[in-house]
Scaffold this active site. Structure first.
Site, mmCIF file in Angstrom:
data_model
loop_
_atom_site.group_PDB
_atom_site.id
_atom_site.type_symbol
_atom_site.label_atom_id
_atom_site.label_comp_id
_atom_site.label_asym_id
_atom_site.label_seq_id
_atom_site.Cartn_x
_atom_site.Cartn_y
_atom_site.Cartn_z
ATOM 1 N N ASN A 69 0.582 -1.353 -0.001
ATOM 2 C CA ASN A 69 -0.160 -0.279 -0.004
ATOM 3 C C ASN A 69 0.769 1.217 -0.013
ATOM 4 O O ASN A 69 2.019 1.287 0.487
ATOM 5 C CB ASN A 69 -0.982 -0.001 1.264
ATOM 6 C CG ASN A 69 -0.275 0.560 2.563
ATOM 7 O OD1 ASN A 69 -0.214 1.727 2.810
ATOM 8 N ND2 ASN A 69 -0.060 -0.375 3.190
ATOM 9 N N CYS A 128 6.229 5.527 8.668
ATOM 10 C CA CYS A 128 5.624 5.181 7.218
ATOM 11 C C CYS A 128 6.596 5.240 6.269
ATOM 12 O O CYS A 128 7.394 6.188 6.270
ATOM 13 C CB CYS A 128 4.203 6.448 7.074
ATOM 14 S SG CYS A 128 3.813 5.895 5.415
ATOM 15 N N ASN A 193 5.562 -0.820 11.733
ATOM 16 C CA ASN A 193 4.928 -0.132 10.620
ATOM 17 C C ASN A 193 4.954 -0.993 9.295
ATOM 18 O O ASN A 193 5.770 -2.140 9.404
ATOM 19 C CB ASN A 193 5.222 1.274 10.168
ATOM 20 C CG ASN A 193 4.187 2.023 9.658
ATOM 21 O OD1 ASN A 193 3.441 1.702 8.756
ATOM 22 N ND2 ASN A 193 3.855 3.288 9.882
ATOM 23 N N THR A 270 -4.543 -5.367 7.795
ATOM 24 C CA THR A 270 -4.695 -5.923 6.385
ATOM 25 C C THR A 270 -5.689 -7.116 6.662
ATOM 26 O O THR A 270 -6.702 -7.178 5.787
ATOM 27 C CB THR A 270 -3.409 -6.636 5.758
ATOM 28 O OG1 THR A 270 -2.573 -5.547 5.708
ATOM 29 C CG2 THR A 270 -3.748 -7.212 4.620
#
Length: 318
Positions: A69, A128, A193, A270
Site C-alpha cells: 500500500n 511510514c 509499521n 490487512t
C-alpha cells in the site's frame, strides 16, 4: 477472555483496529467496533488535510502472502478528525487513540494539543515508508529526531503516548530509537509499521502497479519481522514500557505468538478486510485456554527466556 489494561484504558481483549483506512472516519470506526475491535487507532492525521497519493493505493497479493500500500497519509486534518472521534464517542465507549504525523517536533506538538481531551492517547507515526520527504521512516530512523518529537508530544498531550516504529533499520538502530522514545516519555511502543518500500510492475503496461510507484509491505510476510522486533524490544525494554504488536496478524495463533514475544496487545489491519476482530479474539481465547493460560496477560513474554538464550548463542545478547 479477560480484559487487559493498555495505554491507561481497559480493553475488552487485546486486539485493536490498527491505524489505517478502516479508521479514517466515524463510520469506519463504528464498523470496526461492531466487528469486535477492543480499541481504535485512527488513520494517521497530519496538520493539514491531505489527499494522499494517486491510485491505486492498495494492491492485494495475499495469495503470495502480502499486500502493498501507498496511501500517502490521506486524512481530513485534525479539526475534522476531532469531530469524527467525538461523534463516535457519543455512541461507543471504546478507547480511541489518535495516530498523528508531522515533519518535526513543532508539528507533533500542535497535533498533540489538538487531540488533548479528545483522544485517549496518541500514536506517533514516525515510521511510514512512503509518506514523502520529511515524514515517517525518515524521522523514525534517527534517534535524536525521535527523542525531540516524542518529548514535544508528551509535553503537549494530556494522556499516554506510543511511538510507532519502523522495521526498516538494523537491530542496533531499532534499540537506539526505542530507547530515545522511552527516555523522552513514551509509555508504549507500537511495532511495526509496513516494510519497504517495495515494488510490483504491471507486465501489460511495464509500469509500477501502485500509483506512487512503491509502497509498504503488509500481511503475513511481515509477521516474522514484526515478531522479531517485538521480542527484541521486550527483551530490552519490557519492564519499562508496554509493547503493542502489529504486522501480519490474521488469527488467534498469530495473536498468541505476539503475546509470547512480549506484546501486551496487538493491532490488526490487512486481515480486517476479510475477518472480524471478534473472531480473532475468540480464537485467541480458545488457544490460550488450550495452552493452560487463564488470560492474555499470563502469556506475555512466555517465549522470551528461550529467545534470549538462543540470541546468546549468536552473540547478540548478554
Amino acid at each position: 477472555m479477560r480484559p487487559v489494561e493498555v495505554l491507561g484504558k481497559r480493553w475488552a481483549h487485546p486486539i485493536a483496529c490498527a491505524s489505517g483506512a478502516l479508521a479514517a472516519h466515524r463510520p469506519g470506526m463504528e464498523n470496526a467496533v461492531l466487528r469486535g475491535a477492543a480499541a481504535i487507532f485512527t488513520k494517521t492525521v497530519t496538520e493539514s488535510p491531505r489527499e494522499g497519493h494517486p491510485g491505486p493505493v492498495f494492491v492485494d497479493y495475499l495469495d503470495e502472502g502480502y499486500a502493498l500500500n501507498a496511501m500517502g497519509l490521506p486524512n481530513p486534518g485534525p479539526d475534522r478528525m476531532v469531530v469524527e472521534i467525538e461523534e463516535f464517542r457519543d455512541e461507543f465507549d471504546v478507547p480511541v487513540y489518535a495516530s498523528v504525523a508531522a515533519d518535526g517536533p513543532e508539528g507533533f506538538k500542535r497535533l498533540a494539543r489538538a487531540f488533548s481531551g479528545v483522544a485517549d492517547g496518541l500514536e506517533l507515526n514516525v515510521s511510514c515508508p512512503h509518506a514523502g520527504k520529511g515524514y515517517g521512516a525518515e524521522l523514525g530512523s534517527d534517534p535524536e529526531a525521535v527523542a525531540e518529537i516524542t518529548e514535544a508530544a508528551v509535553r503537549a498531550f494530556d494522556g499516554p503516548v506510543s511511538v510507532k516504529l519502523t522495521p526498516n533499520v538494523d537491530r542496533e538502530t531499532l534499540l537506539e530509537v526505542a530507547a530515545a522514545a522511552i527516555d523522552a516519555g513514551a509509555e508504549a511502543l507500537t511495532a511495526v509499521n509496513t516494510l519497504g518500500p517495495g515494488l510490483r510492475i504491471d507486465l501489460r503496461t511495464a509500469s509500477p502497479v501502485l500509483g506512487a510507484g512503491v509502497g509498504g509491505l503488509s500481511g503475513p510476510a511481515l509477521k516474522p519481522i514484526a515478531l522479531r522486533v517485538v521480542a527484541d524490544l521486550a527483551l530490552e525494554f519490557g519492564e519499562e514500557v508496554e509493547i503493542i504488536g502489529v504486522g501480519g496478524i490474521r488469527n488467534g495463533e498469530d495473536v498468541v505468538e505476539f503475546l509470547f514475544a512480549g506484546a501486551k496487545a496487538v493491532q490488526v489491519a490487512t486481515a480486517a478486510r476479510e475477518k472480524d476482530f471478534g473472531d480473532i479474539a475468540m480464537e485467541t481465547s480458545h488457544i490460550l485456554k488450550e495452552l493452560g493460560y487463564d488470560g492474555p496477560e499470563e502469556a506475555i513474554g512466555a517465549a522470551l527466556p528461550e529467545y534470549r538464550e538462543r540470541l546468546r548463542r549468536l552473540g547478540w545478547c548478554q
